[in-house]
Design an enzyme around this catalytic site. Structure first.
Site, PDB file in Angstrom:
ATOM      1  N   LEU A   1      -7.336 -36.583  55.420  1.00 13.90           N
ATOM      2  CA  LEU A   1      -6.137 -35.526  54.235  1.00 13.90           C
ATOM      3  C   LEU A   1      -4.865 -34.657  55.290  1.00 13.90           C
ATOM      4  CD1 LEU A   1      -8.363 -35.099  50.939  1.00 13.90           C
ATOM      5  CD2 LEU A   1      -6.699 -36.834  51.440  1.00 13.90           C
ATOM      6  N   ASP A   2      -4.205 -34.751  55.010  1.00  9.80           N
ATOM      7  CA  ASP A   2      -2.682 -33.853  55.732  1.00  9.80           C
ATOM      8  C   ASP A   2      -3.282 -32.643  54.987  1.00  9.80           C
ATOM      9  OD1 ASP A   2      -1.505 -35.735  56.381  1.00  9.80           O
ATOM     10  OD2 ASP A   2      -0.176 -35.734  54.577  1.00  9.80           O
ATOM     11  N   GLU A   3      -2.901 -31.314  55.242  1.00 13.59           N
ATOM     12  CA  GLU A   3      -3.189 -29.939  55.951  1.00 13.59           C
ATOM     13  C   GLU A   3      -2.921 -29.494  54.174  1.00 13.59           C
ATOM     14  OE1 GLU A   3      -1.484 -26.274  55.218  1.00 13.59           O
ATOM     15  OE2 GLU A   3      -0.061 -27.335  56.047  1.00 13.59           O
TER      16      GLU A   3
ATOM     17  N   HIS B   1       0.190 -40.201  57.282  1.00 12.05           N
ATOM     18  CA  HIS B   1       1.381 -39.549  56.230  1.00 12.05           C
ATOM     19  C   HIS B   1       1.275 -41.074  55.027  1.00 12.05           C
ATOM     20  CE1 HIS B   1       1.003 -36.204  57.627  1.00 12.05           C
ATOM     21  NE2 HIS B   1       2.196 -36.159  58.389  1.00 12.05           N
TER      22      HIS B   1
ATOM     23  N   LYS C   1       3.315 -39.927  51.650  1.00 15.71           N
ATOM     24  CA  LYS C   1       4.166 -39.435  52.298  1.00 15.71           C
ATOM     25  C   LYS C   1       5.544 -40.490  52.876  1.00 15.71           C
ATOM     26  CE  LYS C   1       2.301 -34.763  52.488  1.00 15.71           C
ATOM     27  NZ  LYS C   1       1.479 -33.853  53.978  1.00 15.71           N
TER      28      LYS C   1
END
Ligand code: URA
Length: 235
Positions: free
Chosen positions: A102-104, A185, A188
């Site tokens: 998962l992204d930050e 990503h 997004k």
């Protein structure tokens, strides 16, 4: 299994350190202190204590973490602490790895395991384990955007379209999106492909296993019977 070996397998240090914990009378099994590292115990369902802290024996670890924002899934984080820092030392020592990333700034459902076979199954595109995301968008979402995500959108690095397995608007600026792939990503970039922008991203579930009451930053064991909820067949 010998007690020192049990401790070693569960991440309590080197073999010597594990024997040392036992000699130092810091380990309890079945309510009594055991000072013999060679004492033998059945591991099935075993609960022991180290320095008073209870610990369950698992041959392979599978845990669920509620990832807060501000943590990186990388083992060698660059700008923020690693999600590993949210786990107790024995799990870190065992070399658990996040199942996908998962992204930050993404929050929510993150599995970690030291079971290589399971890691492969859960991340392999072949197994299509659905992941459910709650997405907050910058601009209002319309039916056209929902339909395009379901029909498939083309991302910049790949000519073959990616589609959402399910997509529904949950508010004026929010969506629930189900993906069975895990491209970099992906949420997004899918939002960008329909001329919108993700402002907040939260993963709430994988398969039919949800975060439930697990608070941000907290972890728990995933029980063997819960693995079915991840869409995994035995073997
Ligand atoms: N898609 C994203 O864009 N980010 C995540 O963290 C997960 C899926």
């Amino acid at each position: 299994m010998r007690l020192a070996q049990i401790l070693f397998s569960q991440g309590f240090g080197t073999r010597r350190e594990c024997a040392g914990l036992v000699y130092s009378e810091l380990v309890e099994v079945e309510g009594r202190v055991v000072d013999d590292p060679d004492a033998d115990f059945p591991t099935d369902g075993l609960v022991f204590r180290v320095r008073g802290e209870p610990w369950r024996y698992f041959e392979k670890a599978l845990v669920l973490l509620h990832k807060p924002a501000g943590y990186e899934c990388s083992m060698k984080p660059k700008h923020h602490p690693s999600v590993m820092s949210l786990l107790p030392l024995p799990l870190r020592t065992r070399g658990l790895q996040p199942v996908g990333r998962l992204d930050e700034d993404t929050t929510g459902f993150l599995l970690l395991t030291d079971d290589g076979t399971l890691l492969h199954k859960l991340t392999s595109p072949k197994h299509h384990v659905p992941k459910i995301y709650e997405v907050t968008l910058k601009h209002p979402v319309d039916e056209g955007q929902v339909q395009r995500m379901l029909a498939g959108v083309v991302l910049d690095d790949d000519p073959s379209p990616v589609r959402a397995a399910a997509c529904e608007a949950t508010g004026e600026r929010s969506l629930r999106l189900t993906l069975t792939e895990g491209k970099y990503h992906q949420v997004k970039r899918m939002a960008a492909a329909v001329s919108n922008r993700v402002e907040q991203l939260h993963r709430s579930a994988m398969g039919s296993l949800t975060l439930g009451e697990l608070a941000p930053g907290k972890w728990r064991w995933v029980e063997a019977q819960e693995q079915a909820a991840l869409g995994l067949k035995a073997g």
